[in-house]
Structures are given as structure tokens and as C-alpha cells.
Write an enzyme that holds these catalytic residues in place. Structure first.
Site, PDB file in Angstrom:
ATOM      1  N   THR A   1      -4.519  -1.686  -7.177  1.00  6.66           N
ATOM      2  CA  THR A   1      -3.555  -1.458  -8.267  1.00  6.66           C
ATOM      3  C   THR A   1      -4.303  -1.287  -9.571  1.00  6.66           C
ATOM      4  O   THR A   1      -5.404  -1.799  -9.739  1.00  6.66           O
ATOM      5  CB  THR A   1      -2.630  -2.670  -8.468  1.00  6.66           C
ATOM      6  OG1 THR A   1      -3.416  -3.775  -8.950  1.00  6.66           O
ATOM      7  CG2 THR A   1      -1.924  -3.046  -7.192  1.00  6.66           C
ATOM      8  N   ASP A   2      -3.685  -0.610 -10.508  1.00  9.62           N
ATOM      9  CA  ASP A   2      -4.207  -0.653 -11.863  1.00  9.62           C
ATOM     10  C   ASP A   2      -4.051  -2.096 -12.356  1.00  9.62           C
ATOM     11  O   ASP A   2      -3.309  -2.889 -11.765  1.00  9.62           O
ATOM     12  CB  ASP A   2      -3.480   0.337 -12.770  1.00  9.62           C
ATOM     13  CG  ASP A   2      -4.342   0.726 -13.973  1.00  9.62           C
ATOM     14  OD1 ASP A   2      -5.219  -0.065 -14.355  1.00  9.62           O
ATOM     15  OD2 ASP A   2      -4.138   1.807 -14.533  1.00  9.62           O
TER      16      ASP A   2
END
Ligand SMILES: *[C@@H]1O[C@H](CO)[C@@H](O)[C@H](O)[C@H]1NC(C)=O
Ligand SMILES: *[C@@H]1O[C@H](CO)[C@@H](O)[C@H](O)[C@H]1NC(C)=O
Ligand SMILES: *[C@@H]1O[C@H](CO)[C@@H](O)[C@H](O)[C@H]1NC(C)=O
Length: 776
Positions: A302-303
Site C-alpha cells: 500500500t501507499d
């Protein structure tokens, strides 16, 4: 990447807290023996690790991963789902920091990298947008290779990780995007080629062992992410409304190529939503496309703090456990942040996530570390084990940084051939502007500590005896013009170089622009200085995105304009090389330069690529936008001229359909690229003779564009490929293109399917056009 993350572990792995404290104080000398790498499976230790299958490098990775996952408790597995991963001392596994960055050199942006002690800096290449302007795929890969060498060297002394969350390959869709500088530009073909080459440069090992990785790259940010903060539309809440057609022919191609051709070890999902669903929680986009269709061999990350964003900013689920479950079940393997560390156990207890899904995620993560040699014991005893501080910032690497900047710099205007200057006739130079002596600005964002800097002023001073300098503005925003001093030195010098533009206070992550014009009073300073100059006036734009410099294009007193992007540590030296003709410029714009009126009229958040004549919406990028431009995609001058001639290209092409194909009886506009006809990849050659008719040797990029028949809202023009040739004066060369009918001449229809358009395709090279009819 973005949010400040509460208590990110900034110190080093197994080295312990005291050393971390030392590391942050540059005045303290730490003894060399403390600079040692972090690794698992130290079989010489006293844990008896020799007997564990996961430490046995003679076994295949699958067996090793399975063995390890079987030994872990659920809490241990959960601790392997976050970037600052947990340690398992009983198995000899130290904690590992996943977050390192290397967008254009090893960067200090992630906690996995430290510049300290034996490695005070690393080679800082130009921002990718300038490197992309070189249109030189060999260069893209060579830079990647040098960066991974420096990364390995730093890893061996415990100063960097093995997993790098680079490159950023989002399409630069709107000129205001603050992160456009990080990307390879607006064209999907160029962005794809950049992605594949840079990833190969980072990942591929010299021993050719494809199962193992030099370092692991990551293509980000998947997908349709290109709004950071524009008029209170912030990326954390932004819902990108994207048609299937735009998705398949603009936003997805670089990611698809990155996975399928670059064999990247990771893809990062973005903060934003696409059509109402957060990407990091979208099973179709992650498990369905990346893992399912593209068959990613690696991990989906994920960011940073995306799950926190989904829960707390988007309010997408009722409980944090539901967000954790949503992400893991959608296909996320690793969470940058601490969210999964906190809420996964609860999600399991509530029956929202099965342990098998956690095993899948942990296995993908561990398998990646295995390919990196993390479970093979001391990296100093493996391939690349001899790399160390001596291999960082070598003269060759620094020369490549200068070469990359030279190859990228774009000559936009050059009236009366005022450039190049001759060092014999230009004895005094006025160097003016808020970026004229800029150092850190040259790096752009996601930077590291460079080996050293050469500012524009320093680069020019190395060539010209008498150099006068004035900043021209109070700062980059140029609220206040300091023209008196600037005019005085301009009037006294043989020539003027103005270095204007922006820096990270104008355009960066979390900061999109409102205006495309030069900040504040900068244009006023340029015009005033130009008025009083007695010699040529060279305007240099140091910026990420394009600028509306129409005033200077139209001002006869401004002789030349150059764009230098954010050119990296050697930017000023490269600029001086170009200005004084030691290097013949060959960069070409990887993005359209729009006028200010574009920004005034078009909301940045309108994701549509195609124009809408009903509402006057003009569309985006050279593929769809037909309105006025300041400079076009692909624009760029040279000190030489090049002539093109088509020596080989077919005039018609027939595709053979099966007997019962519907297009035999009805009048089809296109045929499906998934059809039988494409199974043997029909293709043809286009050969062009290129002659350098100028007096200087130089490199020249040949673009092969095509305008497809106007079916399915096809682009007005799109790039099929590019080829760069180096030619001496009067020398000729051949640019060869192999055009795959189904891949290159196809367009994406409204339903997101590739179709081969039938009818007239017009091929363009320079001023040449060539008509080609495709029929069945
Ligand atoms: C390993 O993890 C335990 C428990 O989280 C912690 O107390 C210990 O300090 C860690 N050891 C190292 C070397 O990081
Ligand atoms: C944009 O330009 C206009 C007109 O020059 C100016 O009034 C405004 O302050 C600028 N806005 C920003 C955010 O720079
Ligand atoms: C492309 O870049 C490489 C690496 O810097 C360089 O050797 C080569 O000459 C460049 N190609 C052209 C055609 O300029």
C-alpha cells in the site's frame, strides 16, 4: 508516499537503539565494524539454523517459504505485514525495514536508507521527467543499474534496504500535478519503456540469474493516481472517475508492461479511489488484475498509511478491522504503515480474514526477500558482497549523472542560432535568477544526499572568465523583483543567462499548481532584463512541469529557451556543456506545455482523456488535445538539422479472417485484437533514412507516430515507437521500426477492449506522412 507516519522506526535493524542515536549525529565517529548489514540465516551462529529448510539455499524458494511460514505464529506473521517488519529471534530473523526509495538515486525519503559515516552521499541523477526527455532506453536502464549498485553497496554497510519503492510511472495527465516531475511523462508508450528499463536496471543481476534480484523495484502508484492537492481536492479522498476506455489505453499500460515485461517485484496501490472504490481495497484491480491477469511475481504494497486513509479519511468501512480485512482480502501483501499490525488480529478474531489469506501475503513478502538473498546469510559473502562505500559516487557514476542531464535538456527556442555560445566571443556573462545558483533545488523530490553539487552558476563560471550574478528575485515565489541589480549586470555583460522556474515550494507531492505561468514576478524580471541586454539572452527553465512562457517565446529579445527539468547534482555542469556547445542538445519534451488558459478552464479533477465537443472540454495530452500549446510533446531543437526519408513502409495491409468471421458479411470498422488474426502477430517494417545535415555531430530521436482511422474515439495521433541515433556531420543512419499490427495499430474501444482499426492509418515521422490502409 506521504503522510508522516507516527513512530516510524528510523534506526537500524539489528544494530540497536544506541547506534541509531549515534547515526543521527554526524559529529560522532562510529567505528567501522558497526556498519554491518542486516540479514537472516546466519548459519554460523549458535541457533542451529543450518537445519532449517528456509535457510537452506540449495532448496527451491517455494519449499523454503513454506517451511518458514509453517514455523511462524499468527502474531509473528502479522508483524511481517508492515513495512517495519518484526523480528523473530528464535529463528534468527532480524526486523527488516521494507521502505527504501530510489527514484533517481538512493534516497533518504524512506526510513530504510541513512546517509552517514562511510556513505555521506550517493549519486543523484536528474528527476525522471528530464531523464525521460532523453528518449534513450539504454540510459534509463544504465541509471537503474548504477542506482542498484550503490544501493547494494550501502546495504552491505547497513545503510540501505533491498526493497525500493521506485519508479513512479503514473501518466502525467495534467500539467498542474506536483508529482509530474517524478514520472516519465504523458505518453503510455514512453512511460512503459521507461518503467521496464529502469526496473530491469534495478533488479537484474550480472550473473543472469532471473530467479534472484539485485534489489527489488516497485511500480507505483496503481492506479489512475495523479491528483495530490488541487483546490481542496486531496488525494486521500479523491475519487478518480475513469472510463474503461481511458483505463485500458492510458492509465494501466505502464503498470501492465512493468509487470509483464519488466518482471517487477512489487506494485504499490495508491491512496485514491477509482470509480468509488479505494484501490488498496479493490479485489478486481489487485487480486484480479495484478495478481490474476498479470501474474505478479512479488508483493503488493500500500501507499504509506493507505489503510488509515481508507478508514479515517474516506470512512469507507465501519471498523478498522473491516478495512484491514478489505485490504488483505483484496490482495494487499504489505502495508506501509502500522494499520495491519494493529487490526489484523482483530479482523481474524471477527472472522473477517482467514489465516490462509495472511499466509498468502506473508509468503509473497518472504519470497521476495528470499530472491534478494536475505535468507542466504551474510550478503558480503554473496554476489555483490564486495561492493561497499568505494562503489558509491564513483567518478563514472557522477559522470553518468552529468551525461543524463545533458541528454535530457531540451532546447525549446533558438532564434538566429544564438546558441551555442563560443567561449572565444563570450568573455563576460550575467547569470540571473532565483535558480541560477540553486543546488538542492536541482535534485527535485525523493532525493538523497548527493555526492556534490554543480549549480548553473558554478558550471558557467568554470567556462567563462567574468561572471556576474544576481538572483533577480527575493526567492523562487518572486513576490519581489530585484530588477535594478539584474539589469545593471545584464547591460554590462556580453550575454545573459536567466535561470528561472520553480522548486518544491511551487510543485511537489501534496502540492499541485494553480497557475502554469512563472511564479510571481519572474516573467517581469525576464522581460526587463532582456530589454537592456546588449547580447543574446538565454532563458533557462528549471522546473518539474511545463510553464506557460509564451511571453518569452514571443519576445524577440529572448534569444533562446532551454528546459532543464530538475537536472540532478551535475545539472549546472550539463547546462554549461549545452550552452557552450560541448554537448549538442537532443532532449525532446515528454509532455505537452499548455497555456495558462488551459488551467483556467479545465478542472484538474476531470479525468477524461478524450475531448467532449458538446461541452467544449478539450481532452488531455498530445494524443487527444488539439487546442493551443506553448510547446508540443516531442518538441526539441538541436544544433544540427536532420533529414528523414522513408525507405521502407507498406502502403496496404490485409488481415486474413477465418471463414465464418462476421466481418466478411458486415462492414466492420475494426476487428478484435484478441481474435484469431492476431494470434500470429502480423507485423511490418518501417525503415527511415536519417541524415545529419548540420555541422555538428549529435543524437537525434526519431518518433514514429500514427493517426488511426477515427473509430472508437481513437487518439488523433499516438506514438508507436522511438529510436535514437547518434550521427556525425553529414552521416546517415537507418532507424528501424517493427510495427506489430495488433499491438501498435490497435485502439481501445468504449468497453476497454483492444481493436485493430480498419481503414487509413497515417504514419508520421517529423514532417513526413505516409498513408497505410488496413483491410480484411
Ligand atoms: C525483537 O523483538 C522483540 C519483541 O518485539 C523486542 O523486544 C526486541 O528488542 C527485538 N530485538 C531486536 C534485535 O530488534
Ligand atoms: C495565479 O495567477 C493569478 C494571476 O496572475 C494570481 O492572481 C494568483 O495569485 C496566482 N495563484 C497562485 C496560487 O499562484
Ligand atoms: C544513450 O545513452 C547511452 C548511455 O549514456 C549512451 O552511451 C548512448 O550514446 C546514448 N545514445 C544516443 C543515441 O545518444
Amino acid at each position: 508516499m506521504g503522510r508522516a507516519m507516527g513512530s516510524v522506526l528510523l534506526c537500524f535493524h539489528i544494530l540497536g537503539l544506541i547506534l541509531c542515536h549515534f547515526l543521527s549525529d554526524p559529529n560522532l565517529v562510529v567505528s567501522a565494524q558497526n556498519y554491518s548489514p542486516v540479514f537472516a540465516c546466519d548459519v554460523d551462529g549458535n541457533l542451529g539454523l543450518k537445519n532449517f529448510a528456509f535457510c537452506d539455499s540449495s532448496r527451491d524458494d517455494k519449499t523454503r517459504v513454506k517451511d518458514l511460514v509453517k514455523r511462524l505464529t499468527l502474531p509473528e506473521k502479522i508483524s511481517f505485514l508492515v513495512n517495519s517488519a518484526g523480528n523473530v529471534s528464535r529463528l534468527g530473523i532480524p526486523s527488516y525495514e521494507w521502505w527504501s526509495e530510489a527514484l533517481h538515486g538512493v534516497s533518504y525519503t524512506g526510513p530504510g536508507v541513512k546517509f552517514s559515516g562511510p556513505v555521506p552521499g550517493a549519486t543523484s541523477f536528474p528527476q525522471p521527467l528530464l531523464t525521460a526527455a532523453s528518449f534513450n532506453v539504454t540510459l534509463f536502464q544504465t541509471i537503474g543499474k548504477v542506482v542498484s549498485t550503490e544501493a547494494r553497496a550501502m546495504h552491505n554497510v547497513g545503510l540501505a534496504g533491498l526493497t525500493y519503492w521506485s519508479p513512479n510511472i503514473n501518466i502525467f495527465r495534467d500539467p498542474r500535478w506536483g508529482r509530474g516531475q517524478e514520472t516519465p511523462g504523458e505518453d503510455p508508450v514512453l512511460a512503459s519503456q521507461y518503467a521496464v528499463a529502469y526496473v530491469k536496471g534495478l533488479q537484474q543481476r550480472d550473473d543472469g540469474n532471473k530467479k534472484k534480484l539485485k534489489v527489488a523495484a516497485c511500480c507505483k502508484h496503481y492506479t489512475a493516481y495523479d491528483v495530490d492537492d488541487w483546490k481542496s481536492h486531496v488525494r486521500y479522498n479523491f475519487n478518480a472517475v475513469v472510463t474503461k476506455q481511458d483505463m485500458e489505453d492510458t492509465f494501466q499500460p505502464p503498470f501492465k508492461k512493468c509487470v509483464l515485461e519488466g518482471n517487477v517485484a512489487s506494485v504499490m496501490c495508491s491512496y485514491n479511489q477509482v470509480n468509488g472504490k479505494p484501490v488498496c481495497g479493490d479485489h478486481d484491480l489487485l487480486a484480479g488484475v495484478i495478481r490474476g491477469k498479470w501474474n505478479l511475481n512479488g508483493y503488493i504494497v500500500t501507499d504509506c498509511d493507505s489503510f488509515n486513509v481508507i478508514f479515517n479519511s474516506q470512512h469507507y468501512t465501519k471498523t478498522p478491522e473491516e478495512t484491514a480485512a478489505l485490504g488483505i482480502n483484496a490482495g494487499v501483501d504489505l502495508n506501509c504503515g502500522q494499520f495491519l499490525g494493529k487490526y489484523t488480529q482483530g479482523a481474524v478474531n471477527q472472522g473477517l480474514v482467514k489465516e490462509s489469506e495472511i499466509n498468502r501475503a506473508v509468503s509473497n513478502n518472504v519470497a521476495t526477500l528470499m530472491r534478494l538473498g536475505f535468507f542466504d546469510g551474510d550478503p558480503r559473502k554473496q554476489l555483490y558482497g564486495n561492493l561497499g562505500p568505494k562503489d558509491v559516487c564513483t567518478p563514472d557514476h557522477q559522470e553518468l549523472a552529468r551525461e543524463a542531464a545533458r541528454q535530457g535538456i531540451v532546447l525549446l527556442k533558438n532564434s538566429e542560432d544564438s546558441l551555442p555560445f563560443s567561449a572565444d566571443s563570450i568573455k563576460s556573462l550575467a547569470v540571473i535568477g532565483p535558480n541560477a545558483d540553486a543546488t538542492h533545488t536541482m535534485l527535485g523530490n525523493y532525493e538523497g544526499k548527493p555526492c556534490k553539487y554543480t549549480s548553473s552558476l558554478q558550471g558557467l563560471k568554470a567556462i567563462v572568465q567574468t561572471v556576474y550574478y544576481s538572483p533577480g528575485c527575493d526567492n523562487i515565489a518572486c513576490g519581489k523583483a530585484l530588477v535594478d541589480d539584474a539589469k545593471k549586470i545584464a547591460a554590462a555583460a556580453d550575454a545573459v543567462v536567466l535561470v528561472m522556474g520553480s522548486d518544491q515550494s511551487i510543485e511537489t507531492e501534496a502540492r499541485d499548481r494553480i497557475n502554469l505561468t512563472l511564479p510571481g514576478q519572474q516573467s517581469f524580471v525576464v522581460s526587463e532584463v532582456a530589454k537592456v541586454s546588449k547580447g543574446p539572452v538565454i532563458l533557462v527553465i528549471m522546473s518539474g512541469g511545463g510553464m506557460d512562457v509564451s511571453f518569452a517565446v514571443n519576445d524577440p529579445k529572448v534569444s533562446s529557451i532551454l528546459w532543464v527539468g530538475f537536472p540532478g547534482e551535475a545539472g549546472g555542469a550539463a547546462l554549461a556543456d549545452v550552452i557552450f556547445g560541448y554537448y549538442n542538445p537532443c532532449g525532446r519534451l515528454p509532455m505537452t506545455w499548455y497555456p495558462q488558459s488551459y488551467a483556467d478552464k479545465i478542472p484538474m479533477i476531470d479525468m477524461r482523456m478524450r475531448p467532449d465537443p458538446k461541452t467544449g472540454y478539450p481532452g488531455r495530452t498530445y494524443r487527444f488535445y488539439a487546442g493551443p500549446t506553448v510547446f508540443k510533446f516531442g518538441h526539441g531543437l538541436s544544433y544540427s538539422q536532420y533529414k528523414h526519408q522513408i525507405v521502407k513502409a507498406p502502403e496496404s495491409l490485409s488481415l486474413f479472417l477465418e471463414q465464418d468471421h462476421v466481418c466478411h458479411s458486415s462492414n466492420c470498422k475494426s476487428v478484435d485484437a484478441a481474435d484469431q488474426i492476431c494470434s500470429n502477430s502480423p507485423a511490418f517494417d518501417v525503415h527511415l533514412k536519417i541524415k545529419n545535415v548540420g555541422k555538428r555531430s549529435g543524437s537525434h530521436t526519431v518518433f514514429l507516430f500514427s493517426s488511426p482511422p477515427s473509430v472508437h474515439g481513437a487518439p488523433q495521433k499516438h506514438l508507436l515507437g522511438f529510436e535514437k541515433l547518434h550521427l556525425g556531420p553529414k552521416e546517415e543512419g537507418i532507424a528501424r521500426f517493427r510495427v506489430d499490427v495488433c499491438k501498435h495499430l490497435s485502439v481501445v474501444d468504449e468497453g476497454g477492449n483492444r481493436k485493430v482499426a480498419l481503414g487509413h492509418h497515417v504514419l508520421h515521422v517529423g514532417d513526413l506522412t505516409h498513408s497505410l490502409t488496413v483491410s480484411v
